[in-house]
Enzyme design. Structure first.
Site, PDB file in Angstrom:
ATOM      1  N   ASP A 147       0.874  -1.190   0.000  1.00 23.45           N
ATOM      2  CA  ASP A 147       0.000   0.000   0.000  1.00 23.45           C
ATOM      3  C   ASP A 147       0.901   1.228   0.000  1.00 23.45           C
ATOM      4  O   ASP A 147       1.063   1.917   1.004  1.00 23.45           O
ATOM      5  CB  ASP A 147      -0.925  -0.011   1.214  1.00 23.45           C
ATOM      6  CG  ASP A 147      -1.921   1.141   1.188  1.00 23.45           C
ATOM      7  OD1 ASP A 147      -1.981   1.864   0.173  1.00 23.45           O
ATOM      8  OD2 ASP A 147      -2.641   1.334   2.188  1.00 23.45           O
ATOM      9  N   ILE A 148       1.512   1.491  -1.149  1.00 20.78           N
ATOM     10  CA  ILE A 148       2.538   2.525  -1.253  1.00 20.78           C
ATOM     11  C   ILE A 148       1.915   3.816  -1.763  1.00 20.78           C
ATOM     12  O   ILE A 148       1.490   3.907  -2.911  1.00 20.78           O
ATOM     13  CB  ILE A 148       3.676   2.060  -2.191  1.00 20.78           C
ATOM     14  CG1 ILE A 148       4.210   0.689  -1.742  1.00 20.78           C
ATOM     15  CG2 ILE A 148       4.779   3.096  -2.235  1.00 20.78           C
ATOM     16  CD1 ILE A 148       4.667   0.634  -0.293  1.00 20.78           C
ATOM     17  N   GLU A 149       1.857   4.809  -0.872  1.00 17.73           N
ATOM     18  CA  GLU A 149       1.179   6.066  -1.195  1.00 17.73           C
ATOM     19  C   GLU A 149       2.096   7.275  -1.092  1.00 17.73           C
ATOM     20  O   GLU A 149       1.658   8.411  -1.300  1.00 17.73           O
ATOM     21  CB  GLU A 149      -0.048   6.238  -0.293  1.00 17.73           C
ATOM     22  CG  GLU A 149      -1.030   5.077  -0.399  1.00 17.73           C
ATOM     23  CD  GLU A 149      -2.299   5.295   0.406  1.00 17.73           C
ATOM     24  OE1 GLU A 149      -2.749   6.442   0.489  1.00 17.73           O
ATOM     25  OE2 GLU A 149      -2.839   4.305   0.946  1.00 17.73           O
ATOM     26  N   SER A 150       3.363   7.048  -0.758  1.00 14.08           N
ATOM     27  CA  SER A 150       4.323   8.156  -0.664  1.00 14.08           C
ATOM     28  C   SER A 150       5.723   7.578  -0.809  1.00 14.08           C
ATOM     29  O   SER A 150       5.911   6.364  -0.924  1.00 14.08           O
ATOM     30  CB  SER A 150       4.181   8.894   0.675  1.00 14.08           C
ATOM     31  OG  SER A 150       4.497   8.036   1.760  1.00 14.08           O
TER      32      SER A 150
END
Length: 292
Positions: A147-150
């Site tokens: 869950d890579i959001e940054s």
């Protein structure tokens, strides 16, 4: 008698086909102490996959940090008690994943070697390896959710490759945003190594890829033209479990089951629905489960 046997076999075969074509429901758990225990979450029989969220710090030389807000403190080994609950979930056929990243965290990968180091850490501390300081105890999780959001999207393809190199099956899942291609995860997804991709069709109001005010066209166009074609085993529609779970993108259960699911279930990649999160799921999964 022969006709009865053939008929019985045909009915069994049809039932197996229907089961294989059915979708699954994935849920995120771990970010709110008011969302009940992991064991009780699995005991609802509403979910097929549970993502323990999140490993919020990792990569680039950082000491990895597990954050299970309100549930337990991994720093004082409190979370090792979750091992029995993880095994209880798995005994019911539920896959239990560790989700890495999240919307709030400090993480990035600086090189292919850094990705391999993170993979070895995950293997030794959460998967089939060995370590003297496993945060969740000796239970072996089924895989890793990205869950890579940054922090940029570099080297997550290398992390995926490394996680699948240990000789034991490690399920890989990804939670990209619905704007296509995803800035952080598309390169990793394109490796074809991911078992499940659950797309976050919410909190992207300006991207024309989510449900809004009765309009299903943007959502369905995004699914049909982009996400249903990615090289993953299954693609799930990621949605908020209530209006309070996201700033926008919530779909009423009756709209989802009558207008959206029938339109996407014909996709060969259709895998079901992902929900954020257990804390907000106060009946939503139960109401959609028969249609998923």
């Amino acid at each position: 008698m022969a006709c009865k046997i053939v008929l019985a076999f045909s009915l069994l075969l049809l039932s197996l086909i229907n089961i294989s074509l059915g979708g699954e429901i994935a849920i995120y758990w771990g970010q709110n102490g008011g969302e009940d225990t992991l064991a009780n979450t699995c005991a609802t029989n509403n979910y097929n996959i549970v993502n323990i969220a999140f490993l919020t710090t990792f990569g680039s030389g950082r000491t990895p940090v597990l954050d299970l807000t309100g549930h337990c403190d991994p720093g004082s080994n409190q979370c090792t008690s979750l091992s029995d609950e993880i095994r209880a979930c798995q005994s019911q056929g539920i896959k239990v994943m560790l989700s890495i990243g999240g919307a709030v965290g400090i993480y990035s990968l600086s090189s292919a070697d850094d990705a391999k180091n993170v993979a070895h850490y995950l293997w030794d501390n959460y998967l089939g390896g060995q370590s003297g300081s496993r945060p969740l105890g000796d239970a072996v999780l089924d895989g890793i959710d990205f869950d890579i959001e940054s922090g940029g999207g570099q080297f997550y393809d290398e992390l995926a490759k490394a996680l699948t190199s240990f000789g034991t099956k490690v399920y890989l899942t990804a939670a990209p945003q619905c704007p296509f291609p995803d800035q952080s995860l598309q390169t990793a997804i394109n490796t074809g190594l991911f078992d499940y991709v659950w797309v976050q069709f919410y909190n992207n109001p300006n991207a024309a890829c989510q449900y809004s005010d009765g309009n299903t066209a943007d959502l369905l166009n995004s699914w049909n033209n982009n996400w249903s074609n990615v090289p993953a085993q299954k693609v799930l529609m990621g949605l908020p479990a209530s209006q309070d779970a996201a700033n926008n993108g919530f779909i009423p259960a009756d709209v989802l089951t009558s207008q959206i699911l029938p339109a996407i279930k014909g996709s060969t990649k259709y895998g079901g629905v992902m929900l954020w999160s257990k804390f907000y799921d106060n009946g939503y999964s139960s109401s959609i489960k028969p249609a998923v």
